[in-house]
Design a protein around this motif. Structure first.
Motif, mmCIF file in Angstrom:
data_model
loop_
_atom_site.group_PDB
_atom_site.id
_atom_site.type_symbol
_atom_site.label_atom_id
_atom_site.label_comp_id
_atom_site.label_asym_id
_atom_site.label_seq_id
_atom_site.Cartn_x
_atom_site.Cartn_y
_atom_site.Cartn_z
ATOM 1 N N MET A 133 -2.592 -1.580 5.099
ATOM 2 C CA MET A 133 -2.861 -1.378 3.674
ATOM 3 C C MET A 133 -1.871 -2.168 2.826
ATOM 4 N N ARG A 134 -0.627 -2.238 3.287
ATOM 5 C CA ARG A 134 0.391 -2.989 2.549
ATOM 6 C C ARG A 134 -0.006 -4.464 2.435
ATOM 7 N N PHE A 135 -0.481 -5.036 3.554
ATOM 8 C CA PHE A 135 -0.882 -6.444 3.532
ATOM 9 C C PHE A 135 -2.184 -6.644 2.762
ATOM 10 N N LEU A 136 -3.115 -5.678 2.857
ATOM 11 C CA LEU A 136 -4.349 -5.772 2.079
ATOM 12 C C LEU A 136 -4.046 -5.781 0.589
ATOM 13 N N PRO A 168 -12.983 5.424 -9.598
ATOM 14 C CA PRO A 168 -14.193 6.239 -9.410
ATOM 15 C C PRO A 168 -13.873 7.638 -8.911
ATOM 16 N N GLU A 169 -14.654 8.610 -9.353
ATOM 17 C CA GLU A 169 -14.424 10.008 -8.980
ATOM 18 C C GLU A 169 -14.550 10.236 -7.475
ATOM 19 N N ASP A 170 -15.386 9.436 -6.801
ATOM 20 C CA ASP A 170 -15.602 9.643 -5.369
ATOM 21 C C ASP A 170 -14.650 8.808 -4.507
ATOM 22 N N CYS A 171 -13.606 8.267 -5.103
ATOM 23 C CA CYS A 171 -12.664 7.427 -4.357
ATOM 24 C C CYS A 171 -11.982 8.243 -3.269
ATOM 25 N N ARG A 221 -12.996 -1.347 1.844
ATOM 26 C CA ARG A 221 -14.134 -1.579 0.950
ATOM 27 C C ARG A 221 -13.840 -1.080 -0.459
ATOM 28 N N GLN A 222 -13.215 0.091 -0.565
ATOM 29 C CA GLN A 222 -12.916 0.636 -1.891
ATOM 30 C C GLN A 222 -11.843 -0.190 -2.597
ATOM 31 N N LEU A 228 -12.511 -6.216 -7.564
ATOM 32 C CA LEU A 228 -13.579 -6.939 -8.262
ATOM 33 C C LEU A 228 -13.851 -6.335 -9.626
ATOM 34 N N GLN A 229 -13.861 -5.026 -9.719
ATOM 35 C CA GLN A 229 -14.099 -4.360 -10.998
ATOM 36 C C GLN A 229 -12.973 -4.650 -11.986
#
Length: 241
Positions: A133-136, A168-171, A221-222, A228-229
């Motif tokens: 996650m750190r690298f992402l 997003p609420e579903d995050c 993906r999230q 992008l958003q």
């Protein structure tokens, strides 16, 4: 002053000790502080213990969402009910020390103060996930966040609400995205090293390599969707100017 938000699920063996430690070491020493435990529809005796503790300690509250939604949704449910000017996030599994709250509290002039775990006590798989996650985050956002998902965070409530409005609420990983957007939205951020211990009891929510693989794909993906958003919103804002 500050609301400590603590999600819990099937923690009947340790929840009383956890609540008492946070009450005695933090809440009782800070006027106006409260501890809000979110029982995410536990199927054991967690809720019964919390009801008794809430009756015993006026500064301890518990809340239960309509249905089990997982860690991230339980946190957001709790944040909406927080009364304090500051919100502090921690977990109920006793992997963090209440005494280290004060190291973050001393830096409360910042909008966000994030704990950074000084080593991990929950297995190599979680270490791999955190490193990935750190690298992402760096690849997508160009910022190096040492421990985006450490569940030991102090936040100004108004700043937190501003950031959460973009998520997003579903995050599935809202606090990872809070760690990212708080920096990208140019809030003031500080980091504090904190101790991380082995889980003392309760139910671990994620087990097995396949489960972790599915969760890893969902997180990636999230994070990409948020990136992008965020880019689209910035272009739109620039066009308005």
């Amino acid at each position: 002053m500050v609301t400590i938000v603590m999600p819990a699920f099937n923690e009947q063996d340790i929840i009383e000790q956890t609540v008492r430690e946070w009450h005695d070491q933090v809440v009782a020493k800070l006027p106006g502080a409260e501890l809000l435990v979110v029982d995410d529809c536990s199927t054991d005796g967690t809720g019964t213990v919390l009801e008794r503790l809430a009756e015993q300690f006026p500064a301890v509250r518990f809340a239960r969402p309509p249905r089990n939604g997982g860690h991230g949704k339980a946190l957001r449910f709790g944040f909406r009910q927080a009364k304090g000017e500051y919100v502090f996030q921690t977990d109920s599994d006793q992997q963090h020390l209440p005494s280290e709250f004060w190291g973050l509290w001393m830096l409360r002039d910042n909008d966000f103060v994030f704990g950074v775990r000084k080593g991990r006590a929950d297995g190599w798989l979680r270490v791999v996930i955190t490193s990935t996650m750190r690298f992402l985050n760096f690849a997508m956002w160009g910022i190096w966040i040492r421990d985006a998902n450490c569940p030991f965070k102090l936040m100004r409530r108004d700043a937190l609400e501003t950031v959460l409005a973009k998520i997003p609420e579903d995050c599935f990983i809202p606090m990872v995205e809070v760690s990212i957007l708080s920096r990208k939205m140019q809030f003031s951020v500080a980091e504090v090293p904190v101790t991380h211990r082995a889980r003392r009891g309760g139910t671990q929510s994620l087990k097995g390599a396949m489960r972790w693989a599915r969760v890893g794909f969902l997180c990636a993906r999230q994070l990409l969707t948020l990136r992008l958003q965020f880019r689209v919103r910035r272009r739109f804002s620039a066009g308005e100017k």
